[in-house]
Design a protein around this motif. Structure first.
Motif, PDB file in Angstrom:
ATOM      1  N   TYR A 101       0.928   6.209  18.678  1.00 42.60           N
ATOM      2  CA  TYR A 101       1.523   4.869  18.674  1.00 42.60           C
ATOM      3  C   TYR A 101       0.787   3.974  17.673  1.00 42.60           C
ATOM      4  CZ  TYR A 101       2.754   0.135  19.951  1.00 42.60           C
ATOM      5  OH  TYR A 101       3.154  -1.178  19.884  1.00 42.60           O
ATOM      6  N   LEU A 102      -0.515   4.062  17.646  1.00 35.95           N
ATOM      7  CA  LEU A 102      -1.296   3.248  16.709  1.00 35.95           C
ATOM      8  C   LEU A 102      -0.914   3.582  15.276  1.00 35.95           C
ATOM      9  CD1 LEU A 102      -4.809   3.496  18.412  1.00 35.95           C
ATOM     10  CD2 LEU A 102      -2.866   2.037  18.994  1.00 35.95           C
ATOM     11  N   GLN A 103      -0.659   4.853  15.012  1.00 30.47           N
ATOM     12  CA  GLN A 103      -0.227   5.240  13.675  1.00 30.47           C
ATOM     13  C   GLN A 103       1.144   4.652  13.361  1.00 30.47           C
ATOM     14  OE1 GLN A 103       1.093   9.235  13.039  1.00 30.47           O
ATOM     15  NE2 GLN A 103       0.338   9.302  10.938  1.00 30.47           N
ATOM     16  N   LEU A 104       2.042   4.660  14.315  1.00 25.88           N
ATOM     17  CA  LEU A 104       3.377   4.113  14.109  1.00 25.88           C
ATOM     18  C   LEU A 104       3.321   2.635  13.740  1.00 25.88           C
ATOM     19  CD1 LEU A 104       6.522   4.308  14.383  1.00 25.88           C
ATOM     20  CD2 LEU A 104       6.193   3.759  16.816  1.00 25.88           C
ATOM     21  N   ILE A 105       2.471   1.879  14.425  1.00 29.85           N
ATOM     22  CA  ILE A 105       2.400   0.432  14.219  1.00 29.85           C
ATOM     23  C   ILE A 105       1.622   0.073  12.960  1.00 29.85           C
ATOM     24  CG2 ILE A 105       1.602  -1.750  15.238  1.00 29.85           C
ATOM     25  CD1 ILE A 105       4.056  -0.423  16.560  1.00 29.85           C
ATOM     26  N   GLY A 106       0.572   0.815  12.669  1.00 29.06           N
ATOM     27  CA  GLY A 106      -0.182   0.585  11.443  1.00 29.06           C
ATOM     28  C   GLY A 106      -1.353  -0.344  11.562  1.00 29.06           C
ATOM     29  N   GLY A 107      -1.514  -1.002  12.689  1.00 31.09           N
ATOM     30  CA  GLY A 107      -2.642  -1.894  12.902  1.00 31.09           C
ATOM     31  C   GLY A 107      -2.912  -2.039  14.381  1.00 31.09           C
ATOM     32  N   GLN A 108      -4.176  -2.137  14.749  1.00 27.86           N
ATOM     33  CA  GLN A 108      -4.559  -2.166  16.152  1.00 27.86           C
ATOM     34  C   GLN A 108      -5.590  -3.269  16.392  1.00 27.86           C
ATOM     35  OE1 GLN A 108      -3.728  -0.842  19.000  1.00 27.86           O
ATOM     36  NE2 GLN A 108      -5.477  -1.555  20.184  1.00 27.86           N
ATOM     37  N   PHE A 109      -5.351  -4.075  17.401  1.00 25.71           N
ATOM     38  CA  PHE A 109      -6.312  -5.094  17.828  1.00 25.71           C
ATOM     39  C   PHE A 109      -7.678  -4.470  18.058  1.00 25.71           C
ATOM     40  CE2 PHE A 109      -8.439  -6.735  21.654  1.00 25.71           C
ATOM     41  CZ  PHE A 109      -8.772  -8.022  21.231  1.00 25.71           C
ATOM     42  N   ALA A 110      -8.710  -5.122  17.504  1.00 26.05           N
ATOM     43  CA  ALA A 110     -10.082  -4.706  17.753  1.00 26.05           C
ATOM     44  C   ALA A 110     -10.813  -5.738  18.599  1.00 26.05           C
ATOM     45  CB  ALA A 110     -10.834  -4.486  16.442  1.00 26.05           C
ATOM     46  N   ASP A 163      -4.278   0.447   8.341  1.00 28.00           N
ATOM     47  CA  ASP A 163      -4.273   1.400   7.239  1.00 28.00           C
ATOM     48  C   ASP A 163      -3.517   0.817   6.054  1.00 28.00           C
ATOM     49  OD1 ASP A 163      -1.460   1.945   7.487  1.00 28.00           O
ATOM     50  OD2 ASP A 163      -1.855   3.412   9.051  1.00 28.00           O
ATOM     51  N   ASP A 164      -3.436   1.593   4.978  1.00 27.04           N
ATOM     52  CA  ASP A 164      -2.870   1.082   3.729  1.00 27.04           C
ATOM     53  C   ASP A 164      -1.362   1.253   3.626  1.00 27.04           C
ATOM     54  OD1 ASP A 164      -5.329   0.279   2.821  1.00 27.04           O
ATOM     55  OD2 ASP A 164      -5.739   2.135   1.730  1.00 27.04           O
ATOM     56  N   LEU A 165      -0.726   1.767   4.670  1.00 30.45           N
ATOM     57  CA  LEU A 165       0.716   1.944   4.624  1.00 30.45           C
ATOM     58  C   LEU A 165       1.465   0.686   5.061  1.00 30.45           C
ATOM     59  CD1 LEU A 165       2.816   4.119   3.892  1.00 30.45           C
ATOM     60  CD2 LEU A 165       2.843   4.795   6.300  1.00 30.45           C
ATOM     61  N   ILE A 166       0.739  -0.331   5.481  1.00 26.37           N
ATOM     62  CA  ILE A 166       1.399  -1.578   5.849  1.00 26.37           C
ATOM     63  C   ILE A 166       1.503  -2.479   4.622  1.00 26.37           C
ATOM     64  CG2 ILE A 166       0.645  -1.457   8.236  1.00 26.37           C
ATOM     65  CD1 ILE A 166      -1.454  -3.567   7.636  1.00 26.37           C
ATOM     66  N   ASP A 167       2.544  -3.317   4.621  1.00 24.99           N
ATOM     67  CA  ASP A 167       2.724  -4.329   3.586  1.00 24.99           C
ATOM     68  C   ASP A 167       2.342  -5.671   4.201  1.00 24.99           C
ATOM     69  OD1 ASP A 167       3.714  -2.558   1.603  1.00 24.99           O
ATOM     70  OD2 ASP A 167       5.655  -2.545   2.617  1.00 24.99           O
ATOM     71  N   VAL A 168       1.226  -6.215   3.747  1.00 29.36           N
ATOM     72  CA  VAL A 168       0.639  -7.395   4.372  1.00 29.36           C
ATOM     73  C   VAL A 168       1.252  -8.665   3.780  1.00 29.36           C
ATOM     74  CG1 VAL A 168      -1.499  -8.630   4.865  1.00 29.36           C
ATOM     75  CG2 VAL A 168      -1.499  -6.119   4.781  1.00 29.36           C
ATOM     76  N   LEU A 169       1.856  -9.467   4.649  1.00 25.38           N
ATOM     77  CA  LEU A 169       2.510 -10.698   4.212  1.00 25.38           C
ATOM     78  C   LEU A 169       1.632 -11.923   4.412  1.00 25.38           C
ATOM     79  CD1 LEU A 169       6.124 -10.135   5.591  1.00 25.38           C
ATOM     80  CD2 LEU A 169       5.047  -9.228   3.514  1.00 25.38           C
ATOM     81  N   TRP A 192       2.537  -8.327   9.055  1.00 22.67           N
ATOM     82  CA  TRP A 192       2.790  -7.191   8.182  1.00 22.67           C
ATOM     83  C   TRP A 192       4.100  -6.512   8.533  1.00 22.67           C
ATOM     84  CZ3 TRP A 192      -1.166  -6.523  11.919  1.00 22.67           C
ATOM     85  CH2 TRP A 192      -1.008  -5.455  12.816  1.00 22.67           C
ATOM     86  N   THR A 193       4.565  -5.722   7.585  1.00 23.47           N
ATOM     87  CA  THR A 193       5.732  -4.869   7.791  1.00 23.47           C
ATOM     88  C   THR A 193       5.326  -3.432   7.468  1.00 23.47           C
ATOM     89  OG1 THR A 193       6.539  -5.165   5.520  1.00 23.47           O
ATOM     90  CG2 THR A 193       7.332  -6.721   7.187  1.00 23.47           C
ATOM     91  N   ARG A 194       6.166  -2.510   7.930  1.00 25.55           N
ATOM     92  CA  ARG A 194       5.879  -1.086   7.727  1.00 25.55           C
ATOM     93  C   ARG A 194       7.207  -0.345   7.709  1.00 25.55           C
ATOM     94  NH1 ARG A 194       1.127   1.684   8.553  1.00 25.55           N
ATOM     95  NH2 ARG A 194       1.042   3.755   9.506  1.00 25.55           N
ATOM     96  N   LEU A 195       7.363   0.542   6.764  1.00 24.70           N
ATOM     97  CA  LEU A 195       8.527   1.419   6.725  1.00 24.70           C
ATOM     98  C   LEU A 195       8.148   2.744   7.361  1.00 24.70           C
ATOM     99  CD1 LEU A 195       9.802   0.730   3.090  1.00 24.70           C
ATOM    100  CD2 LEU A 195      10.425  -0.442   5.214  1.00 24.70           C
ATOM    101  N   TRP A 196       8.999   3.217   8.292  1.00 30.68           N
ATOM    102  CA  TRP A 196       8.690   4.467   9.002  1.00 30.68           C
ATOM    103  C   TRP A 196       9.976   5.256   9.127  1.00 30.68           C
ATOM    104  CZ3 TRP A 196       3.937   6.118   9.706  1.00 30.68           C
ATOM    105  CH2 TRP A 196       3.724   7.225  10.520  1.00 30.68           C
TER     106      TRP A 196
END
Length: 235
Positions: A101-110, A163-169, A192-196
Protein backbone atom coordinates in the motif's frame (compact mmCIF):
# COMPACT_ATOMS: atom_id res chain seq x y z
CA UNK A 1 -25.86 10.48 -19.29
CA UNK A 2 -24.60 7.95 -16.77
CA UNK A 3 -23.37 9.49 -13.52
CA UNK A 4 -19.80 8.97 -12.52
CA UNK A 5 -19.45 6.86 -9.39
CA UNK A 6 -17.46 7.91 -6.34
CA UNK A 7 -16.78 5.57 -3.43
CA UNK A 8 -15.95 7.12 -0.06
CA UNK A 9 -14.23 4.72 2.32
CA UNK A 10 -13.86 6.08 5.83
CA UNK A 11 -12.90 4.88 9.28
CA UNK A 12 -9.81 4.20 11.31
CA UNK A 13 -8.65 6.62 14.01
CA UNK A 14 -11.47 8.92 15.12
CA UNK A 15 -9.10 11.83 15.76
CA UNK A 16 -9.27 12.79 12.09
CA UNK A 17 -13.10 12.87 12.12
CA UNK A 18 -13.43 10.64 9.03
CA UNK A 19 -17.22 10.90 8.88
CA UNK A 20 -17.46 14.66 9.25
CA UNK A 21 -14.41 15.27 7.06
CA UNK A 22 -15.67 13.23 4.13
CA UNK A 23 -19.17 14.64 4.52
CA UNK A 24 -17.70 18.05 3.69
CA UNK A 25 -16.97 16.89 0.15
CA UNK A 26 -20.12 14.92 -0.69
CA UNK A 27 -22.07 17.95 -1.98
CA UNK A 28 -19.13 18.92 -4.18
CA UNK A 29 -18.90 15.46 -5.70
CA UNK A 30 -22.64 15.29 -6.28
CA UNK A 31 -22.63 18.73 -7.91
CA UNK A 32 -20.01 17.43 -10.34
CA UNK A 33 -22.09 14.50 -11.47
CA UNK A 34 -20.97 11.76 -9.09
CA UNK A 35 -23.27 9.23 -7.53
CA UNK A 36 -21.66 8.82 -4.11
CA UNK A 37 -21.49 5.55 -2.18
CA UNK A 38 -20.16 5.59 1.39
CA UNK A 39 -18.64 2.59 3.15
CA UNK A 40 -17.30 2.26 6.68
CA UNK A 41 -15.07 -0.72 5.86
CA UNK A 42 -12.27 -1.12 3.34
CA UNK A 43 -13.49 -4.66 2.63
CA UNK A 44 -15.52 -3.11 -0.19
CA UNK A 45 -12.24 -3.02 -2.11
CA UNK A 46 -12.46 -6.81 -2.41
CA UNK A 47 -15.78 -6.53 -4.30
CA UNK A 48 -14.58 -6.68 -7.90
CA UNK A 49 -17.95 -5.77 -9.40
CA UNK A 50 -18.26 -2.67 -7.21
CA UNK A 51 -14.72 -1.57 -7.91
CA UNK A 52 -15.00 -2.00 -11.66
CA UNK A 53 -17.91 0.47 -11.61
CA UNK A 54 -16.07 3.02 -9.48
CA UNK A 55 -14.49 6.06 -11.12
CA UNK A 56 -13.07 7.62 -7.95
CA UNK A 57 -12.17 6.37 -4.48
CA UNK A 58 -11.94 8.96 -1.73
CA UNK A 59 -10.30 7.32 1.27
CA UNK A 60 -10.20 8.62 4.84
CA UNK A 61 -8.89 5.73 6.94
CA UNK A 62 -6.09 6.65 9.33
CA UNK A 63 -3.90 3.76 10.48
CA UNK A 64 -6.09 0.63 10.73
CA UNK A 65 -5.42 -2.53 8.72
CA UNK A 66 -6.36 -3.92 5.32
CA UNK A 67 -6.80 -7.56 4.35
CA UNK A 68 -4.82 -9.13 1.54
CA UNK A 69 -7.98 -9.46 -0.53
CA UNK A 70 -9.08 -5.87 0.03
CA UNK A 71 -5.69 -4.44 -0.85
CA UNK A 72 -5.46 -6.59 -3.97
CA UNK A 73 -8.83 -5.24 -5.04
CA UNK A 74 -7.77 -1.65 -4.39
CA UNK A 75 -4.52 -1.97 -6.28
CA UNK A 76 -6.17 -3.73 -9.22
CA UNK A 77 -8.86 -1.05 -9.42
CA UNK A 78 -6.28 1.73 -9.55
CA UNK A 79 -4.19 -0.13 -12.11
CA UNK A 80 -7.30 -0.41 -14.30
CA UNK A 81 -8.09 3.29 -14.08
CA UNK A 82 -10.04 4.00 -10.89
CA UNK A 83 -8.81 7.22 -9.29
CA UNK A 84 -7.67 7.29 -5.65
CA UNK A 85 -7.65 10.52 -3.66
CA UNK A 86 -7.35 11.60 -0.05
CA UNK A 87 -5.77 13.88 2.48
CA UNK A 88 -3.64 13.78 5.60
CA UNK A 89 -3.62 10.53 7.61
CA UNK A 90 -6.64 9.20 5.78
CA UNK A 91 -4.44 8.26 2.84
CA UNK A 92 -0.81 8.95 3.83
CA UNK A 93 -0.96 7.17 7.20
CA UNK A 94 -3.13 4.18 6.32
CA UNK A 95 -2.31 0.49 6.68
CA UNK A 96 1.20 0.89 8.08
CA UNK A 97 1.77 -2.87 8.05
CA UNK A 98 1.06 -3.23 4.33
CA UNK A 99 4.18 -2.21 2.44
CA UNK A 100 2.55 -2.67 -0.95
CA UNK A 101 0.00 0.00 0.00
CA UNK A 102 2.83 2.40 0.83
CA UNK A 103 4.29 1.74 -2.59
CA UNK A 104 0.94 2.44 -4.25
CA UNK A 105 0.58 5.81 -2.50
CA UNK A 106 4.19 6.90 -2.91
CA UNK A 107 4.55 8.69 0.40
CA UNK A 108 4.11 7.73 4.03
CA UNK A 109 3.67 9.81 7.18
CA UNK A 110 6.74 9.66 9.41
CA UNK A 111 6.02 12.33 12.03
CA UNK A 112 4.71 15.80 12.71
CA UNK A 113 7.29 17.74 14.71
CA UNK A 114 6.25 19.43 17.93
CA UNK A 115 6.66 22.80 19.52
CA UNK A 116 9.38 23.49 22.07
CA UNK A 117 8.92 21.04 24.97
CA UNK A 118 8.60 23.92 27.42
CA UNK A 119 5.36 25.10 25.83
CA UNK A 120 3.78 21.74 25.03
CA UNK A 121 0.41 21.25 26.69
CA UNK A 122 0.19 17.49 26.32
CA UNK A 123 -2.55 17.51 23.69
CA UNK A 124 -2.83 17.59 19.89
CA UNK A 125 -1.96 21.28 19.77
CA UNK A 126 1.63 20.38 20.68
CA UNK A 127 2.10 19.62 16.97
CA UNK A 128 0.23 22.66 15.63
CA UNK A 129 2.95 24.73 14.00
CA UNK A 130 2.74 27.71 11.67
CA UNK A 131 4.26 26.63 8.37
CA UNK A 132 4.20 27.41 4.68
CA UNK A 133 2.85 25.27 1.84
CA UNK A 134 4.98 26.26 -1.16
CA UNK A 135 4.09 25.45 -4.74
CA UNK A 136 6.73 23.81 -6.90
CA UNK A 137 7.41 24.90 -10.47
CA UNK A 138 5.46 21.83 -11.61
CA UNK A 139 2.64 22.74 -9.26
CA UNK A 140 2.32 26.22 -10.72
CA UNK A 141 1.69 24.65 -14.12
CA UNK A 142 -0.76 21.98 -12.91
CA UNK A 143 -4.55 22.20 -13.12
CA UNK A 144 -4.89 21.26 -9.45
CA UNK A 145 -2.95 24.31 -8.30
CA UNK A 146 -3.95 26.77 -11.03
CA UNK A 147 -4.18 30.34 -9.75
CA UNK A 148 -3.03 29.47 -6.23
CA UNK A 149 -0.04 30.92 -4.44
CA UNK A 150 2.04 29.81 -1.48
CA UNK A 151 0.01 29.88 1.73
CA UNK A 152 0.41 29.28 5.46
CA UNK A 153 -1.34 27.00 7.92
CA UNK A 154 -1.18 26.51 11.68
CA UNK A 155 -1.73 22.79 12.09
CA UNK A 156 0.19 19.52 11.93
CA UNK A 157 3.08 19.74 9.49
CA UNK A 158 3.59 16.29 7.99
CA UNK A 159 7.09 14.91 7.51
CA UNK A 160 6.67 12.36 4.71
CA UNK A 161 8.93 9.56 3.48
CA UNK A 162 8.54 9.28 -0.28
CA UNK A 163 9.96 8.02 -3.57
CA UNK A 164 10.78 9.66 -6.90
CA UNK A 165 7.75 8.35 -8.77
CA UNK A 166 5.52 11.05 -7.32
CA UNK A 167 4.99 14.41 -9.01
CA UNK A 168 5.27 17.00 -6.25
CA UNK A 169 2.97 20.00 -6.62
CA UNK A 170 3.72 21.63 -3.25
CA UNK A 171 6.19 21.18 -0.42
CA UNK A 172 6.67 22.20 3.20
CA UNK A 173 9.99 22.65 4.99
CA UNK A 174 10.75 21.60 8.55
CA UNK A 175 13.32 23.99 10.02
CA UNK A 176 16.22 23.11 12.25
CA UNK A 177 15.35 23.60 15.92
CA UNK A 178 17.68 23.18 18.92
CA UNK A 179 15.16 20.83 20.57
CA UNK A 180 14.97 18.46 17.56
CA UNK A 181 17.76 16.07 16.45
CA UNK A 182 18.03 16.94 12.73
CA UNK A 183 20.78 19.24 11.52
CA UNK A 184 19.49 20.76 8.31
CA UNK A 185 16.06 21.77 7.02
CA UNK A 186 13.93 18.93 5.68
CA UNK A 187 11.62 19.56 2.73
CA UNK A 188 8.69 17.16 2.42
CA UNK A 189 6.02 16.88 -0.28
CA UNK A 190 2.72 18.40 0.83
CA UNK A 191 0.68 17.79 -2.33
CA UNK A 192 1.51 15.18 -4.93
CA UNK A 193 0.13 13.08 -7.74
CA UNK A 194 1.13 9.64 -8.95
CA UNK A 195 0.38 7.63 -12.06
CA UNK A 196 -0.17 3.92 -11.39
CA UNK A 197 -1.10 1.75 -14.32
CA UNK A 198 -4.10 3.42 -15.95
CA UNK A 199 -5.03 5.12 -12.68
CA UNK A 200 -4.22 8.35 -10.92
CA UNK A 201 -3.45 8.92 -7.24
CA UNK A 202 -3.79 12.30 -5.51
CA UNK A 203 -2.55 13.08 -1.99
CA UNK A 204 -2.66 16.28 0.07
CA UNK A 205 -1.04 16.13 3.51
CA UNK A 206 -2.92 19.08 5.10
CA UNK A 207 -6.26 18.09 6.58
CA UNK A 208 -5.86 17.18 10.25
CA UNK A 209 -9.09 18.88 11.30
CA UNK A 210 -12.28 20.27 9.85
CA UNK A 211 -11.08 23.85 10.09
CA UNK A 212 -8.03 22.99 7.98
CA UNK A 213 -10.22 21.24 5.40
CA UNK A 214 -12.38 24.36 5.26
CA UNK A 215 -9.38 26.56 4.48
CA UNK A 216 -9.99 27.99 1.00
CA UNK A 217 -6.64 26.81 -0.35
CA UNK A 218 -6.79 23.33 1.14
CA UNK A 219 -10.39 22.73 0.10
CA UNK A 220 -9.72 23.95 -3.44
CA UNK A 221 -6.71 21.66 -3.79
CA UNK A 222 -8.62 18.62 -2.53
CA UNK A 223 -11.65 19.29 -4.70
CA UNK A 224 -9.53 19.72 -7.80
CA UNK A 225 -7.43 16.70 -6.85
CA UNK A 226 -10.48 14.48 -6.68
CA UNK A 227 -11.62 15.60 -10.11
CA UNK A 228 -8.13 15.15 -11.55
CA UNK A 229 -7.88 11.61 -10.18
CA UNK A 230 -11.28 10.48 -11.40
CA UNK A 231 -11.33 7.85 -14.12
CA UNK A 232 -13.47 10.07 -16.38
CA UNK A 233 -11.05 12.96 -16.09
CA UNK A 234 -8.04 10.74 -16.76
CA UNK A 235 -9.58 8.89 -19.71
Amino acid sequence: MTARRALIVRGGWDGHSPVEATDLFVPFLESHGFAVRIEGSNEVYADEAAMSDTDLIVQSVTMSEISREAFAGLRTAVERGTGLAGWHGGIADSYRNTSDYLQLIGGQFATHPSKHPDICAGDETDSFLPHAIELTDLGREHDIMAGLEDFTLNTEQYWVLHDDLIDVLATTTHPVQPYHPWHRPITSPAVWTRLWGAGRVFVATPGHSLDVLRDDNVRTIIERGMLWASRTESA
